[in-house]
Design a protein around this motif. Sequence first.
Motif, PDB file in Angstrom:
ATOM      1  N   ARG A  71     -38.090 -31.029  25.356  1.00  0.00           N
ATOM      2  CA  ARG A  71     -36.642 -30.933  25.166  1.00  0.00           C
ATOM      3  C   ARG A  71     -36.321 -29.760  24.241  1.00  0.00           C
ATOM      4  O   ARG A  71     -37.022 -29.561  23.245  1.00  0.00           O
ATOM      5  CB  ARG A  71     -36.100 -32.231  24.552  1.00  0.00           C
ATOM      6  CG  ARG A  71     -36.072 -33.421  25.497  1.00  0.00           C
ATOM      7  CD  ARG A  71     -35.805 -34.689  24.715  1.00  0.00           C
ATOM      8  NE  ARG A  71     -35.636 -35.875  25.541  1.00  0.00           N
ATOM      9  CZ  ARG A  71     -36.625 -36.589  26.080  1.00  0.00           C
ATOM     10  NH1 ARG A  71     -37.876 -36.210  25.907  1.00  0.00           N
ATOM     11  NH2 ARG A  71     -36.368 -37.660  26.798  1.00  0.00           N
ATOM     12  N   ILE A  72     -35.268 -29.050  24.575  1.00  0.00           N
ATOM     13  CA  ILE A  72     -34.889 -27.867  23.783  1.00  0.00           C
ATOM     14  C   ILE A  72     -34.509 -28.274  22.357  1.00  0.00           C
ATOM     15  O   ILE A  72     -34.761 -27.561  21.392  1.00  0.00           O
ATOM     16  CB  ILE A  72     -33.772 -27.081  24.510  1.00  0.00           C
ATOM     17  CG1 ILE A  72     -33.391 -25.797  23.792  1.00  0.00           C
ATOM     18  CG2 ILE A  72     -32.529 -27.893  24.746  1.00  0.00           C
ATOM     19  CD1 ILE A  72     -34.228 -24.657  24.168  1.00  0.00           C
ATOM     20  N   ARG A 111     -34.235 -44.239  22.662  1.00  0.00           N
ATOM     21  CA  ARG A 111     -35.164 -43.195  22.204  1.00  0.00           C
ATOM     22  C   ARG A 111     -34.622 -42.606  20.904  1.00  0.00           C
ATOM     23  O   ARG A 111     -33.448 -42.240  20.821  1.00  0.00           O
ATOM     24  CB  ARG A 111     -35.330 -42.098  23.258  1.00  0.00           C
ATOM     25  CG  ARG A 111     -36.339 -41.026  22.849  1.00  0.00           C
ATOM     26  CD  ARG A 111     -36.584 -40.008  23.970  1.00  0.00           C
ATOM     27  NE  ARG A 111     -37.516 -38.970  23.568  1.00  0.00           N
ATOM     28  CZ  ARG A 111     -37.171 -37.846  22.938  1.00  0.00           C
ATOM     29  NH1 ARG A 111     -35.907 -37.608  22.666  1.00  0.00           N
ATOM     30  NH2 ARG A 111     -38.094 -36.962  22.585  1.00  0.00           N
ATOM     31  N   ARG A 357     -20.987 -30.775  25.663  1.00  0.00           N
ATOM     32  CA  ARG A 357     -22.186 -31.591  25.919  1.00  0.00           C
ATOM     33  C   ARG A 357     -22.189 -32.067  27.368  1.00  0.00           C
ATOM     34  O   ARG A 357     -23.245 -32.220  27.971  1.00  0.00           O
ATOM     35  CB  ARG A 357     -22.219 -32.814  24.988  1.00  0.00           C
ATOM     36  CG  ARG A 357     -22.426 -32.472  23.530  1.00  0.00           C
ATOM     37  CD  ARG A 357     -22.460 -33.747  22.671  1.00  0.00           C
ATOM     38  NE  ARG A 357     -23.702 -34.488  22.823  1.00  0.00           N
ATOM     39  CZ  ARG A 357     -23.909 -35.707  22.349  1.00  0.00           C
ATOM     40  NH1 ARG A 357     -22.961 -36.336  21.700  1.00  0.00           N
ATOM     41  NH2 ARG A 357     -25.065 -36.311  22.527  1.00  0.00           N
ATOM     42  N   TYR A 361     -26.230 -31.577  29.366  1.00  0.00           N
ATOM     43  CA  TYR A 361     -27.300 -32.560  29.545  1.00  0.00           C
ATOM     44  C   TYR A 361     -27.877 -32.606  30.960  1.00  0.00           C
ATOM     45  O   TYR A 361     -29.075 -32.808  31.131  1.00  0.00           O
ATOM     46  CB  TYR A 361     -26.845 -33.942  29.060  1.00  0.00           C
ATOM     47  CG  TYR A 361     -26.765 -34.005  27.543  1.00  0.00           C
ATOM     48  CD1 TYR A 361     -25.749 -33.333  26.861  1.00  0.00           C
ATOM     49  CD2 TYR A 361     -27.707 -34.681  26.791  1.00  0.00           C
ATOM     50  CE1 TYR A 361     -25.678 -33.360  25.478  1.00  0.00           C
ATOM     51  CE2 TYR A 361     -27.632 -34.713  25.402  1.00  0.00           C
ATOM     52  CZ  TYR A 361     -26.616 -34.050  24.753  1.00  0.00           C
ATOM     53  OH  TYR A 361     -26.559 -34.064  23.389  1.00  0.00           O
ATOM     54  N   GLN A 365     -31.844 -30.958  32.182  1.00  0.00           N
ATOM     55  CA  GLN A 365     -32.858 -31.740  32.925  1.00  0.00           C
ATOM     56  C   GLN A 365     -33.400 -30.931  34.097  1.00  0.00           C
ATOM     57  O   GLN A 365     -34.535 -31.141  34.537  1.00  0.00           O
ATOM     58  CB  GLN A 365     -32.302 -33.076  33.460  1.00  0.00           C
ATOM     59  CG  GLN A 365     -31.517 -33.928  32.469  1.00  0.00           C
ATOM     60  CD  GLN A 365     -32.196 -34.179  31.134  1.00  0.00           C
ATOM     61  OE1 GLN A 365     -33.390 -33.962  30.991  1.00  0.00           O
ATOM     62  NE2 GLN A 365     -31.439 -34.617  30.156  1.00  0.00           N
TER      63      GLN A 365
HETATM   64 FE1  HDD Z   1     -27.502 -33.185  22.100  1.00  0.00          FE
HETATM   65  C1  HDD Z   1     -30.487 -33.971  23.460  1.00  0.00           C
HETATM   66  C2  HDD Z   1     -27.506 -36.121  20.311  1.00  0.00           C
HETATM   67  C3  HDD Z   1     -24.626 -32.211  20.456  1.00  0.00           C
HETATM   68  C4  HDD Z   1     -27.305 -30.444  24.050  1.00  0.00           C
HETATM   69  N1  HDD Z   1     -28.760 -34.732  21.909  1.00  0.00           N
HETATM   70  C5  HDD Z   1     -29.946 -34.870  22.549  1.00  0.00           C
HETATM   71  C6  HDD Z   1     -30.571 -36.101  22.157  1.00  0.00           C
HETATM   72  C7  HDD Z   1     -29.732 -36.708  21.274  1.00  0.00           C
HETATM   73  C8  HDD Z   1     -28.587 -35.849  21.116  1.00  0.00           C
HETATM   74  C9  HDD Z   1     -29.951 -38.030  20.577  1.00  0.00           C
HETATM   75  C10 HDD Z   1     -31.924 -36.593  22.639  1.00  0.00           C
HETATM   76  C11 HDD Z   1     -31.771 -37.534  23.776  1.00  0.00           C
HETATM   77  C12 HDD Z   1     -33.119 -38.054  24.180  1.00  0.00           C
HETATM   78  O1  HDD Z   1     -33.695 -38.843  23.415  1.00  0.00           O
HETATM   79  O2  HDD Z   1     -33.590 -37.658  25.245  1.00  0.00           O
HETATM   80  N2  HDD Z   1     -26.343 -33.968  20.628  1.00  0.00           N
HETATM   81  C13 HDD Z   1     -26.464 -35.234  20.098  1.00  0.00           C
HETATM   82  C14 HDD Z   1     -25.327 -35.521  19.252  1.00  0.00           C
HETATM   83  C15 HDD Z   1     -24.525 -34.414  19.283  1.00  0.00           C
HETATM   84  C16 HDD Z   1     -25.153 -33.441  20.156  1.00  0.00           C
HETATM   85  C17 HDD Z   1     -25.103 -36.823  18.516  1.00  0.00           C
HETATM   86  C18 HDD Z   1     -23.221 -34.165  18.624  1.00  0.00           C
HETATM   87  C19 HDD Z   1     -22.395 -35.088  18.255  1.00  0.00           C
HETATM   88  N3  HDD Z   1     -26.223 -31.602  22.205  1.00  0.00           N
HETATM   89  C20 HDD Z   1     -25.079 -31.409  21.458  1.00  0.00           C
HETATM   90  C21 HDD Z   1     -24.388 -30.225  21.940  1.00  0.00           C
HETATM   91  C22 HDD Z   1     -25.138 -29.722  22.981  1.00  0.00           C
HETATM   92  C23 HDD Z   1     -26.288 -30.604  23.112  1.00  0.00           C
HETATM   93  C24 HDD Z   1     -23.085 -29.697  21.394  1.00  0.00           C
HETATM   94  C25 HDD Z   1     -24.921 -28.522  23.853  1.00  0.00           C
HETATM   95  C26 HDD Z   1     -23.814 -27.922  24.032  1.00  0.00           C
HETATM   96  N4  HDD Z   1     -28.729 -32.311  23.463  1.00  0.00           N
HETATM   97  C27 HDD Z   1     -28.412 -31.223  24.186  1.00  0.00           C
HETATM   98  C28 HDD Z   1     -29.429 -30.913  25.270  1.00  0.00           C
HETATM   99  C29 HDD Z   1     -30.460 -32.064  25.074  1.00  0.00           C
HETATM  100  C30 HDD Z   1     -29.890 -32.834  23.904  1.00  0.00           C
HETATM  101  C31 HDD Z   1     -29.935 -29.510  25.291  1.00  0.00           C
HETATM  102  C32 HDD Z   1     -31.920 -31.677  24.916  1.00  0.00           C
HETATM  103  C33 HDD Z   1     -32.704 -32.600  25.790  1.00  0.00           C
HETATM  104  C34 HDD Z   1     -31.719 -33.305  26.549  1.00  0.00           C
HETATM  105  O3  HDD Z   1     -30.469 -32.917  26.189  1.00  0.00           O
HETATM  106  O4  HDD Z   1     -31.928 -34.122  27.423  1.00  0.00           O
HETATM  107  O5  HDD Z   1     -28.827 -30.986  26.511  1.00  0.00           O
END
Ligand code: HDD
Length: 713
Positions: A71-72, A111, A357, A361, A365
């Motif tokens: 994961r990034i 998770r 967001r 997501y 994937q």
């Molecule tokens: Fe995120 C994963 C929580 C902002 C883009 N995020 C990810 C995971 C969590 C959060 C718990 C791991 C999920 C797992 O266990 O697979 N993220 C947050 C919270 C945020 C937040 C609480 C703000 C309130 N995230 C956020 C923003 C972006 C992302 C603003 C992009 C614009 N997040 C991602 C992602 C990830 C991710 C790159 C990486 C792996 C995945 O999604 O599946 O899409």
Amino acid sequence: MENKDFSDEKLNQLQDHTTDNSGAALTTNQGLKINNNQDSLKAGERGPSLLEDFILREKITHFDHERIPERIVHARGSGAHGTFKLTKSLAKYTKAKFLSEEGKETPVFARFSTVAGSAGSTDLARDVRGFAVKFYTEEGNYDLVGNNIPVFFIQDAIKFPDLIHAVKPEPDNQIPQAASAHDTFWDFISLMPESMHMIMWAMSDRAIPRSLRMMEGFGVHTFKFVNEEGKMHFVKFHFKPKLGVHSVAWDEATKISGKDSDFHRRDLWDAIENGAFPEWDFGVQIIPEEDEHKFDFDLLDPTKLIPEEEVPVELVGTLTLNRNPDNFFAETEQIAFHPGHLVPGIDFTNDPLLQGRLFSYTDTQLSRLGSPNFHEIPINRSINTVHNNQRDGHMRQQIVKGKVSYEPNSMGGGCPFQAMMKDGGFATQEERVDAKKIRARSKSFVDHYSQAKLFYNSQSAPEQKHIQNALIFELSKVTIPAIRERVVGQLAFIDKDLANKVAKKVGVQVTKLEQPNGSIPADADPKTLQSEEREPNTKKSEALSMKNTVKDSIESRIIGFIMEDGVNAAEVNALKSKLEGKGAMVQVISGSLSPVTADDGTTFTPKHSLTSTASVCFDALYIAAGKKSAENLLDEENRPGTLLFVNEAYKHCKAICFGSGTEDILKQSNVGSKKHEDPAIITSEQQNAGDDFIKAVANHRVWELEAERNNPA
Ligand code: HDD
């Protein structure tokens, strides 16, 4: 359909994809039984291997491709199966079925993760923890993808790549791993005043949890609930751990990283294996639509929380994790969360962080799991069968019958058909949007310090001290003085004393920043958008301090019993059964792994030796009773280990119980220099030593005595 029990539905579905190798012969991926898995096919015993060896080729090819991109963000994580039980119906606010029928159980997979580190990084990094829960509801998957901190660093998703690039290891040398203590992170933060509230949380002990089971979970954003009548309420989601919110000391965290970098993963796994199922109360803060503008902040601003004094958290359900995954990769690694996985009755708001967001997501994937068919991976499958006209793509598994893959159609009898809202069809909550297209930030978002003040002022004295120390540690690693100075300038908007203390230690002056806002649109008058130094409506919130957390249980706490030959079996067994009776886990530590012979000839089997573990891996210590055992623990070989154990546990404010006959260990350790009353140092002279010890362990730590315990005479 209404009252059907869905609690085992996901387990049954996963079982269809689960293989048990017991009693089975080795086969190729084509099911051919393999007769020799030791040697490749060669031209003669000492000759070259042959290309025709399809068994070798298949095995090596699969091996060559068995890694996928991590994961990034949130790459390092641990997960478990469980169930969500609704204890109070929310039907008044939402038509979501899993939140409507009291007593209903919904299967879940949760998770937990750190954010910045790689998949193999330490669990004890100072970092935010992800708290993601997938609810396998009868109406489709609902994902709550939150964190253990209720606010976020930035207000708009367009800044997310910048934030993550800044915190990840620096791009030229990939240093440091899983740490925010470096130039680029603080450079970015110093220019982003909107991050200050989150920085207070991220520098607090919340960022070094004792256990994944002892942290809160928050949905962070404001979401919408929609009921059967179409009435909307705003909602914030909370998970509150039944065991309370507890953390370790920073010095301890750094040491755990060396002694057992899988500490949180192991703790979660062991707790579930031992039947100490982690549990959280699930709660909601509900805000009627009419009250949207009644707060001194914008509900759409993810850098703000709603103080529980202003809107109480109503507890409506219980999340219990009760089953470890069978296979880490298949389940914990391949699970794909998405804040846009909704069910009827829940909708998102226009929070600009959440809106971004919603794109990220699914997109991520595609590169992580490699195909738009990631929803077909068993852990991601909805318990509802999927029916639509999406077709094909890499690794497609579903076999859809018939000629029709379009809609409208007559050849398929119009199926699959659109579901009416009354039959569970999802319809976006209507909202009037009458606006100019504009790339800008709302003025209602430009208050960056008031809730940072609220958080800091709500902390107890030891918690404030830990925030100061964390900032000093982090900024001391920043090599560019101007960055340190800018951060301290930001801190001055929150608390002058905090800024002064940090400034002194990191060698800079507190200079008032002229223009604290780093995110002003180019054509705006900066004065109008400059963050105001505003006082929050709520000045102090009890819920924000871990001092006020639940402290009534020692369940699943790990108590190290340090002993050597000659230990007093009667005293040790009495305390052991008392502690275990309250759910604690007792582990014997000795000079070696050889069985310890007690005074009555019975034996105790050590799980650890003084050299294979350290006090940081335990919640509390018992120096087992028995003069002979104490003497052996202080002999030439064991003395350094014994005293290091006691001194470190003392330094980290833990409960230590000294059994009878162990006075010399107490005296020779730093505990011997104790000058004040210390409720967490228990000796056998105390009338209710066992009960006092239990109380001290339940209290977690005597943080208020940290200064005294760290300055032994
Ligand atoms: Fe995120 C994963 C929580 C902002 C883009 N995020 C990810 C995971 C969590 C959060 C718990 C791991 C999920 C797992 O266990 O697979 N993220 C947050 C919270 C945020 C937040 C609480 C703000 C309130 N995230 C956020 C923003 C972006 C992302 C603003 C992009 C614009 N997040 C991602 C992602 C990830 C991710 C790159 C990486 C792996 C995945 O999604 O599946 O899409």
